[in-house]
Scaffold this active site. Sequence first.
Site, PDB file in Angstrom:
ATOM      1  N   GLY A  65       0.955  -1.186   0.104  1.00 39.44           N
ATOM      2  CA  GLY A  65       0.021  -0.282  -0.050  1.00 39.44           C
ATOM      3  C   GLY A  65       0.954   1.150  -0.140  1.00 39.44           C
ATOM      4  N   GLY A 114       0.237  -5.212   0.606  1.00 38.12           N
ATOM      5  CA  GLY A 114      -0.912  -5.129  -0.525  1.00 38.12           C
ATOM      6  C   GLY A 114      -0.675  -5.711  -1.549  1.00 38.12           C
ATOM      7  N   GLU A 137       4.857  -5.507   7.567  1.00 41.67           N
ATOM      8  CA  GLU A 137       4.150  -4.650   8.262  1.00 41.67           C
ATOM      9  C   GLU A 137       5.039  -4.487   9.648  1.00 41.67           C
ATOM     10  OE1 GLU A 137       1.685  -5.979   5.272  1.00 41.67           O
ATOM     11  OE2 GLU A 137       2.682  -7.073   6.787  1.00 41.67           O
ATOM     12  N   ASP A 145      -2.036  -7.597   7.349  1.00 45.59           N
ATOM     13  CA  ASP A 145      -3.244  -7.365   6.723  1.00 45.59           C
ATOM     14  C   ASP A 145      -3.505  -7.975   5.598  1.00 45.59           C
ATOM     15  OD1 ASP A 145      -1.927  -5.126   5.760  1.00 45.59           O
ATOM     16  OD2 ASP A 145      -3.862  -3.967   5.770  1.00 45.59           O
TER      17      ASP A 145
END
Length: 443
Positions: A65, A114, A137, A145
């Site tokens: 992301g 992501g 992360e 996630d």
Amino acid sequence: MTSEILARVDDGVGHLTLDRPRALNALGYSMLGEIADVLDEWRVDPTVRLVLLDGAGDRGLCAGGDIRELHASVVAGRQADARRYFRREYAVDAALAELPVPVVTIMDGITMGGGVGLAAHAPVRVVTERSRVAMPETRIGFTPDVGGSWLLARAPGRLGELLALGAVTMDAADAVHAGFADHYVPSERLPVLGADLAALASAGVDPLDVEAVRDVVRRHALPAPVSGLVARRAAIDAAYAAGTVPEIVARLRAAAVDGDERAGAEADELERLSPTAVTVALAAVRSARGLPDLRAALAQEYGLVCWFVDTQPDLVEGIRAQVVDKDRDPSWRPATLAEVDPALGAEALAYVPAEALWDDALGPRLARRAVEAVVRRFSEGEPTPDELAAAHDDLVVELVERHEDGSVVVHLADTCGEHFLDGYWPAVRLDAVGDVVEVTVES
């Protein structure tokens, strides 16, 4: 706005290419919206019989992301924008995983965060000798996630804990062994693989079976090299089965005393990373082992990421240290594992976000149509691109009512107070195929 993806349909194949090579195809909010629009169209397009996902440039599929965008939102106090980003991202991840046609993802080069969410839930996942796959992360004071906890929870033994807590980067062999990928295809064979997939898609076989797609990929695949994780499996399982992160570190230290240098390095790394992040990551992976499916894992992760965005300083600090100032010297709060409340993981898992992930979720394509319908009705003449862009920023979905006939009523609210609808609530009704049938506004 310049498109950040390349999408075309040729010979029955929907080619979806992430096209931000200078940013290593990092996923911004608008880029995710473009992907969502394409997937909405391809889901019902009978000419699309197979989807092929890859990334532009020669460095990788996707680095994750756009965490600079996330950092800016949180620093500016716009946590609602950050939560909205995750809702859109998770909707795209679920949409790719649930497409009614086979999806082949090419994880050539860097595929992290992501990028894993887009690629690793597909039924056919390809890695190459250049692949570098990770859920990194915890390095930015965050938790895995995009469905990463679902994948990590199903890795052999305690590999999920190792990969999640230490943000370990996998090569192709590791990714196949850990369940993040299926097939090892040398990068030089990718163009021929693409041509053979197109030949299959245009051959007229209906429906196109996933196994037939896998058979094509297998013709170009080689046996994956033996993962370096295999040799350490017993040591990993012994250390990472401990109940808490401090106990894992203690077991790694004991193994280091017995001559396991790698265990010592892992312990050092866990003590450098955010104590909050590694604690929550451990709880997330272990909780995900009891979840029924990917959507349930995404829902759990959404609560966790909102907890970080809304309440935790380590996320902003981690992004600052890694990608903004790049000093690689974060100041975590709390600073050590010993200072972490043992109940922290449970607290994070219990967090209830301000907005639900799925109940009020609306596909970006329908949301855009709703906003455009409002602007067209209440503007003089055809709205300009600038007017539409302003409306997209100002009008946000507050409520979605879904009816048994398939229609949707979307209630929009002007949150920034600068749009011409300030003080009003527009409602747009869309029929079962997404066409606008009614626009009303209430004061």
